[in-house]
Scaffold this active site. Structure first.
Site, short mmCIF file in Angstrom:
data_model
loop_
_atom_site.label_atom_id
_atom_site.label_comp_id
_atom_site.label_asym_id
_atom_site.label_seq_id
_atom_site.Cartn_x
_atom_site.Cartn_y
_atom_site.Cartn_z
N TYR A 153 -7.50 7.22 -28.52
CA TYR A 153 -6.48 7.54 -29.45
C TYR A 153 -6.29 6.76 -30.53
O TYR A 153 -6.15 7.14 -31.68
CB TYR A 153 -5.17 7.99 -28.72
CG TYR A 153 -4.22 8.67 -29.31
CD1 TYR A 153 -4.20 10.21 -29.63
CD2 TYR A 153 -3.00 8.08 -29.85
CE1 TYR A 153 -3.01 10.88 -30.21
CE2 TYR A 153 -1.98 8.51 -30.51
CZ TYR A 153 -1.95 9.98 -30.70
OH TYR A 153 -1.08 10.80 -31.25
N LYS A 157 -6.82 7.37 -34.38
CA LYS A 157 -5.62 7.61 -35.53
C LYS A 157 -6.05 6.35 -36.28
O LYS A 157 -5.67 6.62 -37.74
CB LYS A 157 -4.42 7.10 -34.72
CG LYS A 157 -4.07 8.67 -33.93
CD LYS A 157 -4.15 9.74 -34.52
CE LYS A 157 -3.32 10.62 -33.98
NZ LYS A 157 -3.27 12.23 -34.65
P1 NAP Z 1 1.22 18.93 -29.11
O1 NAP Z 1 2.86 19.31 -28.78
O2 NAP Z 1 0.64 18.32 -27.97
O3 NAP Z 1 0.48 19.88 -29.98
C1 NAP Z 1 -0.73 19.71 -30.45
C2 NAP Z 1 -1.16 21.19 -30.72
O4 NAP Z 1 -2.70 20.78 -30.82
C3 NAP Z 1 -1.32 22.06 -29.42
O5 NAP Z 1 -0.76 23.15 -29.66
C4 NAP Z 1 -2.95 22.06 -29.01
O6 NAP Z 1 -3.20 23.45 -28.36
C5 NAP Z 1 -3.46 21.95 -30.37
N1 NAP Z 1 -4.81 21.66 -30.09
C6 NAP Z 1 -5.28 20.55 -29.25
N2 NAP Z 1 -6.65 20.61 -29.54
C7 NAP Z 1 -7.29 21.41 -30.43
C8 NAP Z 1 -8.12 21.78 -31.03
N3 NAP Z 1 -9.45 21.38 -30.74
N4 NAP Z 1 -8.18 22.80 -31.81
C9 NAP Z 1 -6.92 23.27 -32.39
N5 NAP Z 1 -5.99 22.87 -31.94
C10 NAP Z 1 -6.01 22.12 -30.79
O7 NAP Z 1 1.24 17.72 -30.10
P2 NAP Z 1 2.39 16.85 -31.15
O8 NAP Z 1 3.27 16.15 -30.33
O9 NAP Z 1 3.06 18.21 -31.76
O10 NAP Z 1 1.52 16.11 -32.03
C11 NAP Z 1 0.80 16.64 -33.27
C12 NAP Z 1 0.11 15.60 -34.00
O11 NAP Z 1 0.91 14.57 -34.37
C13 NAP Z 1 -1.25 15.20 -33.12
O12 NAP Z 1 -2.20 14.75 -33.87
C14 NAP Z 1 -0.58 13.71 -32.36
O13 NAP Z 1 -1.45 12.95 -32.03
C15 NAP Z 1 0.18 13.38 -33.55
N6 NAP Z 1 1.34 12.37 -33.12
C16 NAP Z 1 2.21 12.82 -32.19
C17 NAP Z 1 3.26 12.05 -31.81
C18 NAP Z 1 4.49 12.22 -30.93
O14 NAP Z 1 5.24 11.40 -30.50
N7 NAP Z 1 4.48 13.55 -30.39
C19 NAP Z 1 3.14 10.41 -32.39
C20 NAP Z 1 2.19 10.42 -33.64
C21 NAP Z 1 1.31 11.13 -33.61
P3 NAP Z 1 -3.31 23.35 -26.89
O15 NAP Z 1 -1.64 23.43 -26.43
O16 NAP Z 1 -3.83 24.61 -26.83
O17 NAP Z 1 -3.83 22.18 -26.24
#
Ligand code: NAP
Length: 252
Positions: A153, A157
């Protein structure tokens, strides 16, 4: 609906940061393509965007699949209009210490975050350069600076930061900016799943995280959506190739 309505694409928008971003962009007056793996799972976000008075379209697409990405962007252009804003947000976690990390854990994470952002951006940029205006926002993470258990990851990133800077250099002359947002701890299903994996109650997990964050709280999806709204605005036209740490403190 004005003919001048701009079309935005948000990936991983069925929930979490992507869903909040789609809703915020609807409020800002964009028509929004709500993309996620499962088209049916996008329904609630589509409804929430429509409640803001904007058009929305649910699009099922695996961002790591080249053919499906091309087909999805063609469909968005035909049904909503040519997309000029792209938020590469889809993401997954497959955490493990290096010595326990499988080939699949590595490949899956690199594939969704890096290959996914590449494929989506390559498909959408044609519409942006034709329009002479575009905004790309890539979701990086504070994990780009290194995080135990996340070699896959953090590599993805950090890779997205280099990807963003090169996009800014290549696409600037077409009126297209590219920036990355590197969130810290944001309360979503992703962080809830991490808490569950390490066997800690999510509320306790958030409280412990907040104690380490200068503003003494964890982030919300809306914190990130607000930053996206700025980066895709006219006001941000001279901001390009930057990484904005949205982490409640100085992380970089
Ligand atoms: P999340 O709640 O897990 O949502 C991610 C979404 O992406 C889910 O709906 C998932 O679908 C979808 N997804 C996964 N693989 C995919 C694919 N191949 N094609 C299309 N859609 C796909 O995550 P989040 O926390 O909102 O995070 C969103 C972004 O911010 C990510 O890139 C994450 O790495 C980044 N981020 C998050 C945090 C944090 O603390 N939450 C911190 C830093 C960065 P499924 O449910 O079907 O898997």
């Amino acid at each position: 609906m004005s003919e001048n309505t701009k079309v935005a694409v948000v990936t991983g928008a069925a929930r979490g940061i992507g869903a909040a971003t789609a809703v915020r962009l609807g409020r800002e007056g964009f028509a929004v393509a709500v993309c996620d793996l499962d088209e049916a799972a996008c329904a609630a976000t589509v409804q929430a965007v429509e409640k803001e008075g904007a058009r929305a379209l649910a699009v099922g697409v695996d961002v790591s699949d080249s053919e499906r990405v091309e087909a999805a962007v063609e469909r968005i252009a035909a049904e909503l209009g040519p997309p000029v804003v792209l938020v590469n947000n889809a993401g997954i976690l497959r955490d493990n210490l290096l010595f326990k990390m499988s080939d699949d854990d590595w490949d899956a994470v690199i594939s969704v975050h890096l290959r996914g952002a590449f494929l989506m951006t390559r498909a959408v940029q044609a519409h942006m350069t034709k329009a002479g205006w575009g905004r790309i926002v890539n979701l990086s993470s504070t994990s780009a600076l290194g995080n135990r258990g996340q070699v896959n990851y953090s590599a993805a990133k950090a890779g997205l930061q280099g990807f963003t800077k090169t996009l800014a250099i290549e696409l600037g002359k077409f009126g297209v900016t590219a920036n990355a947002i590197a969130p810290g701890f944001i309360a979503t299903e992703m962080t809830a799943a991490t808490a569950a994996r390490v066997g800690v109650d999510f509320e306790a997990f958030k409280t412990a995280a907040a104690e380490q964050i200068p503003v003494r709280r964890v982030g919300t999806p809306e914190d990130i959506a607000g930053t996206v709204a700025f980066l895709v605005s006219e006001d941000a036209g001279f901001v390009s190739g930057q990484v904005v740490y949205v982490a409640g403190g100085p992380k970089a």
